[in-house]
Structures are given as structure tokens and as C-alpha cells.
Motif scaffolding. Structure first.
Motif, PDB file in Angstrom:
ATOM      1  N   GLN A 174       0.959  -1.169  -0.092  1.00  0.00           N
ATOM      2  CA  GLN A 174       0.064  -0.028   0.050  1.00  0.00           C
ATOM      3  C   GLN A 174       0.809   1.334  -0.026  1.00  0.00           C
ATOM      4  OE1 GLN A 174      -2.169   0.956   3.531  1.00  0.00           O
ATOM      5  NE2 GLN A 174      -3.761   2.075   2.137  1.00  0.00           N
ATOM      6  N   GLY A 175       0.697   2.070  -0.588  1.00  0.00           N
ATOM      7  CA  GLY A 175       1.268   3.339  -0.884  1.00  0.00           C
ATOM      8  C   GLY A 175       2.694   3.293  -1.304  1.00  0.00           C
ATOM      9  N   GLY A 176       3.133   2.269  -2.094  1.00  0.00           N
ATOM     10  CA  GLY A 176       4.364   2.218  -2.573  1.00  0.00           C
ATOM     11  C   GLY A 176       5.319   1.569  -1.531  1.00  0.00           C
ATOM     12  N   ARG A 177       4.691   0.840  -0.390  1.00  0.00           N
ATOM     13  CA  ARG A 177       5.380   0.204   0.661  1.00  0.00           C
ATOM     14  C   ARG A 177       4.933  -1.071   0.721  1.00  0.00           C
ATOM     15  NH1 ARG A 177       5.458   5.303   3.795  1.00  0.00           N
ATOM     16  NH2 ARG A 177       3.986   4.222   5.010  1.00  0.00           N
ATOM     17  N   PHE A 178       5.539  -1.975   1.330  1.00  0.00           N
ATOM     18  CA  PHE A 178       5.173  -3.341   1.728  1.00  0.00           C
ATOM     19  C   PHE A 178       4.664  -3.051   3.218  1.00  0.00           C
ATOM     20  CE2 PHE A 178       8.191  -4.853  -1.472  1.00  0.00           C
ATOM     21  CZ  PHE A 178       7.348  -5.568  -1.993  1.00  0.00           C
ATOM     22  N   THR A 179       3.556  -3.820   3.907  1.00  0.00           N
ATOM     23  CA  THR A 179       2.979  -3.833   5.089  1.00  0.00           C
ATOM     24  C   THR A 179       2.517  -5.312   5.323  1.00  0.00           C
ATOM     25  OG1 THR A 179       1.681  -2.615   6.380  1.00  0.00           O
ATOM     26  CG2 THR A 179       0.761  -3.220   4.402  1.00  0.00           C
ATOM     27  N   THR A 180       2.083  -5.140   6.596  1.00  0.00           N
ATOM     28  CA  THR A 180       1.729  -6.591   7.135  1.00  0.00           C
ATOM     29  C   THR A 180      -0.209  -6.466   7.289  1.00  0.00           C
ATOM     30  OG1 THR A 180       3.764  -7.119   8.098  1.00  0.00           O
ATOM     31  CG2 THR A 180       1.961  -8.227   8.913  1.00  0.00           C
ATOM     32  N   LEU A 181      -0.730  -7.476   6.795  1.00  0.00           N
ATOM     33  CA  LEU A 181      -1.976  -7.618   7.213  1.00  0.00           C
ATOM     34  C   LEU A 181      -2.085  -8.803   8.449  1.00  0.00           C
ATOM     35  CD1 LEU A 181      -3.856  -7.346   3.970  1.00  0.00           C
ATOM     36  CD2 LEU A 181      -3.661  -5.575   5.755  1.00  0.00           C
ATOM     37  N   PRO A 182      -2.157  -8.403   9.479  1.00  0.00           N
ATOM     38  CA  PRO A 182      -2.359  -9.469  10.481  1.00  0.00           C
ATOM     39  C   PRO A 182      -3.196 -10.500  10.414  1.00  0.00           C
ATOM     40  CG  PRO A 182      -2.891  -7.480  11.710  1.00  0.00           C
ATOM     41  CD  PRO A 182      -2.642  -7.218  10.157  1.00  0.00           C
TER      42      PRO A 182
END
Length: 164
Positions: A146-154
Motif C-alpha cells: 500500500q502506498g508504494g510500501r510493503f506492510t503486514t496484514l495480521p
């Protein structure tokens, strides 16, 4: 900056506000094994079981995917290095599993082995629809973008699939 470029940049930024999962499409091409990192994946149908991935025409392996069985590997939060590897930033070497239909990666959060169903023109992408012939999943947090970055969905509670 031209108006057209500014509009395209703003359009891309607007799309980036939508969090997506991260997947790698794997398949055996005519000369070698390939993986392509994607964030455009969706289910299409339960009967028959169909899924769709959108592959950029500029992807090196784009032309070799046409008409070939493939696997969509949904990545866990701990697999960001694999996403980067198959997005053109080589690093960690993948561990492969020989699926009955197409190769897949070791320990994805979920996988869908597919036979080709259809391919559609999607502008600068091709929309590949596959019929799912094998699948599976495990527990764990999901890798998202999201928004050009990796993130985590718990991971949420287990067993929700029965409610959908």
C-alpha cells in the motif's frame, strides 16, 4: 511535468491507497522457470473455480506465460525478500515445490495451481484467468502492499471461510 504525466502519477498514487495482497506467479516457460511478483489478483468464480492475475506486458516473462499452467503463490508477511527477488531485485534464492500442474514456492500463505482458461487484453497488462486444479493454505500474517510500501496484514480469526 506534463499534464499527462501528472495525471498518470496522480492516478497511480490514487490506486496505491488500496491495500493489496502480494503474490508471485510461477510457471515453467519454454527455456526456464519463472516467477513474477504481482499485486493484482482476484477470484473470479467458484464453479468452476477461476482466478485472475494481471501481468504487466513489460514483465520479462510476460510473453512466456501465454497458454501455460501457472501457480499463484500468496505471500506471508515474512516473504518480502521473495517478492523483491521476483520484482527484479535478486536476492534470496527461492525454494521450489514441484506441483502436479505447475511449480510453486515453498511455504506460501496460500497457493492456487491453475491450468489456462483465458487471456484478455488489459491495456499495458494481460489479464490471465486460470482454472484452479489444486490449492492450499496455512496460518500466518499476509504480506501486503500500500502506498508504494510493503506492510503486514495480521491474520484474523480462523474459520471465517465458513461464513463467506
Amino acid at each position: 511535468m506534463s499534464t499527462r504525466h501528472s495525471r498518470a502519477h496522480h492516478f497511480r498514487g490514487s490506486l496505491g491507497r488500496f491495500a493489496t495482497g502480494v503474490a508471485i506467479v510461477t510457471f515453467d516457460g519454454p527455456t526456464k522457470r519463472h516467477g513474477i511478483t504481482v499485486n493484482s489478483f482476484t477470484s473470479v468464480s467458484l464453479e468452476p473455480p477461476l482466478v485472475l492475475v494481471s501481468i504487466a506486458r513489460r514483465a520479462k516473462a510476460h510473453d512466456e506465460l501465454a497458454g501455460r499452467p501457472f501457480t499463484v503463490n500468496i505471500l506471508g508477511a515474512e516473504q518480502e525478500a521473495l517478492a523483491r527477488h521476483f520484482a527484479g531485485r535478486p536476492g534470496v534464492e527461492p525454494v521450489w515445490v514441484e506441483g502436479p500442474t505447475a511449480p510453486r514456492l515453498s511455504r506460501p500463505l496460500a497457493y492456487f495451481e491453475c491450468t489456462p482458461w483465458a487471456a484478455y487484453d488489459g491495456g499495458d497488462h494481460t489479464l490471465y484467468v486460470g482454472e484452479v486444479v489444486d490449492f492450499g493454505y496455512r496460518s500466518g500474517d499476509a504480506l501486503a502492499f500500500q502506498g508504494g510500501r510493503f506492510t503486514t496484514l495480521p491474520e484474523s480469526q480462523l474459520g471465517v471461510e465458513d461464513l463467506l
